[in-house]
Design an enzyme around this catalytic site. Sequence first.
Site, PDB file in Angstrom:
ATOM      1  N   LYS A 117       0.668  -0.970   0.156  1.00 39.29           N
ATOM      2  CA  LYS A 117       0.074   0.255  -0.027  1.00 39.29           C
ATOM      3  C   LYS A 117       0.326   1.295  -0.046  1.00 39.29           C
ATOM      4  CE  LYS A 117      -4.635  -2.088   0.898  1.00 39.29           C
ATOM      5  NZ  LYS A 117      -5.671  -1.965   1.222  1.00 39.29           N
ATOM      6  N   LYS A 200      -4.257 -10.867  -5.948  1.00 38.80           N
ATOM      7  CA  LYS A 200      -5.155 -11.213  -5.437  1.00 38.80           C
ATOM      8  C   LYS A 200      -6.480 -10.328  -5.943  1.00 38.80           C
ATOM      9  CE  LYS A 200      -6.142  -8.537  -1.480  1.00 38.80           C
ATOM     10  NZ  LYS A 200      -6.471  -8.114  -0.149  1.00 38.80           N
ATOM     11  N   LYS A 203     -10.766  -4.125  -3.538  1.00 39.80           N
ATOM     12  CA  LYS A 203     -11.712  -4.216  -3.707  1.00 39.80           C
ATOM     13  C   LYS A 203     -11.669  -2.780  -4.727  1.00 39.80           C
ATOM     14  CE  LYS A 203     -13.240  -3.192   0.664  1.00 39.80           C
ATOM     15  NZ  LYS A 203     -12.457  -3.178   1.804  1.00 39.80           N
TER      16      LYS A 203
HETATM   17  P1  ATP Z   1      -7.960  -3.855   0.127  1.00 38.09           P
HETATM   18  O1  ATP Z   1      -8.939  -5.071  -1.687  1.00 38.09           O
HETATM   19  O2  ATP Z   1      -8.504  -2.880  -0.513  1.00 38.09           O
HETATM   20  O3  ATP Z   1      -6.549  -4.427   0.027  1.00 38.09           O
HETATM   21  P2  ATP Z   1      -9.444  -6.297   0.925  1.00 38.09           P
HETATM   22  O4  ATP Z   1     -10.949  -6.336   0.535  1.00 38.09           O
HETATM   23  O5  ATP Z   1      -8.058  -6.995   1.240  1.00 38.09           O
HETATM   24  O6  ATP Z   1      -8.732  -4.457   1.124  1.00 38.09           O
HETATM   25  P3  ATP Z   1     -10.534  -5.239   3.837  1.00 38.09           P
HETATM   26  O7  ATP Z   1     -12.247  -5.240   3.557  1.00 38.09           O
HETATM   27  O8  ATP Z   1     -10.833  -5.144   5.072  1.00 38.09           O
HETATM   28  O9  ATP Z   1      -9.553  -6.229   2.332  1.00 38.09           O
HETATM   29  O10 ATP Z   1     -11.336  -6.958   3.323  1.00 38.09           O
HETATM   30  C1  ATP Z   1     -11.620  -7.701   4.444  1.00 38.09           C
HETATM   31  C2  ATP Z   1     -11.613  -9.198   5.020  1.00 38.09           C
HETATM   32  O11 ATP Z   1     -11.437  -9.943   2.931  1.00 38.09           O
HETATM   33  C3  ATP Z   1     -10.233 -10.025   5.725  1.00 38.09           C
HETATM   34  O12 ATP Z   1     -10.167 -11.134   5.579  1.00 38.09           O
HETATM   35  C4  ATP Z   1      -9.265  -9.980   3.830  1.00 38.09           C
HETATM   36  O13 ATP Z   1      -8.347 -11.604   3.871  1.00 38.09           O
HETATM   37  C5  ATP Z   1     -11.319 -10.665   3.102  1.00 38.09           C
HETATM   38  N1  ATP Z   1     -10.084 -10.542   1.562  1.00 38.09           N
HETATM   39  C6  ATP Z   1      -9.722  -9.392   1.001  1.00 38.09           C
HETATM   40  N2  ATP Z   1      -9.516  -9.833   0.090  1.00 38.09           N
HETATM   41  C7  ATP Z   1     -10.072 -11.652  -0.314  1.00 38.09           C
HETATM   42  C8  ATP Z   1     -10.314 -12.554  -2.227  1.00 38.09           C
HETATM   43  N3  ATP Z   1      -9.050 -11.587  -2.470  1.00 38.09           N
HETATM   44  N4  ATP Z   1     -10.015 -13.628  -1.202  1.00 38.09           N
HETATM   45  C9  ATP Z   1     -10.072 -13.781   0.458  1.00 38.09           C
HETATM   46  N5  ATP Z   1     -10.410 -13.242   0.757  1.00 38.09           N
HETATM   47  C10 ATP Z   1     -10.230 -11.663   0.747  1.00 38.09           C
END
Ligand code: ATP
Length: 338
Positions: A117, A200, A203
């Site tokens: 980040k 990954k 969002k």
């Molecule tokens: P960003 O994508 O902006 O980094 P994020 O989606 O990783 O944000 P959070 O919204 O805080 O961040 O994540 C919430 C939960 O969703 C966490 O437990 C994270 O591990 C899970 N998560 C996020 N993306 C994935 C993915 N691609 N696959 C599985 N789990 C995910």
Amino acid sequence: MAEARFQPRVFSGIQPSGNLTLGNYLGALRRFAEMQVSHETLYCIVDLHAITVWQDPAKLRNATRELAAAYIASGIDPEKSILFAQSAVPGHAQLAWVFNCVARIGWMYRMSQFKDKAGKNAENSSLGLLAYPALMAADILLYHATHVPVGEDQKQHIELTRDIAMKFNHDYGTDFFPITEPVIEGVATRVMSLRDGTKKMSKSDPSDMSRINLTDDADAIAAKIRKARTDAEPLPETYAGLAGRPEARNLVSIYAALAGETPDQVVAAFAGRAFSDFKPALADLAVAHLSPISARMGELMADPAEIDRLLAAGAERANAIATPIVARTYEIVGLAGR
Ligand code: ATP
Ligand code: LTN
């Protein structure tokens, strides 16, 4: 270890930073709902984490309500689980400060989420972005949570939470904080981008085509899956036969997670067929799962005052657990306030 002293308690959090994805749903939300059946559960909207990068205030407020709606639409019952916003419980920030003083700067620089980040210009990122994992440790330990369901990407942060708990306990000669376990289970703990099977699904990815949003309509979901990157080879007989084909593996894993099957069962059912046959079936499955969730989110968002009321009730319950834990922490550390 003092584990047995702590009753099982589940905590997890998601940032209200917009655009919840299928990755958030499969890796987190859906599993949160499953765990509330058998455990005491707290689910948090981590808005203090969201502001580690600048957020438009009006959008942040709306994203907080939207995330509350997504939690509920994914099956979290706000009567059963404690559902609340992080900033509504002062203990998160209070304990985070103590943990800022326990954790070492070097631990923070090693976090891969910080490196991703902060990017090339790390010196210009907020101090909060660097300290982010100490706040996350505070989120969890403020409730003496023993189990934290998360996606694969959060494993390193949970390990750091354990390190902070151990160092606090050691530095103050106590066993006050539990050593929390991550719960990273299922076939979709790391859903990958639809455009690049080595990244990954996120969002915050600039390309909307890389992800399926919980609020996408049926046409958008079908179009994104149709255009998802794959290769020209047909599906093999076994999941192991997909080695070296990350995009293909990802689509099969998503199918398996949605259908409640193993990846091997999915591959066997489509063995020898092309991805052009597989994709429409995957799109149907994704639409069948996500459209009731987005419809329910829409209904909930039509009454923001009711969402605010539910979150306020959740914050009150969370605060009742947190307040004595902050007070005891302050006492252990020798701080004057209670
Ligand atoms: P960003 O994508 O902006 O980094 P994020 O989606 O990783 O944000 P959070 O919204 O805080 O961040 O994540 C919430 C939960 O969703 C966490 O437990 C994270 O591990 C899970 N998560 C996020 N993306 C994935 C993915 N691609 N696959 C599985 N789990 C995910
Ligand atoms: N760091 C997590 C969000 C998060 C969290 C938590 C997850 C903040 N506090 C406590 C579990 C427990 C993320 O970026 N996905």
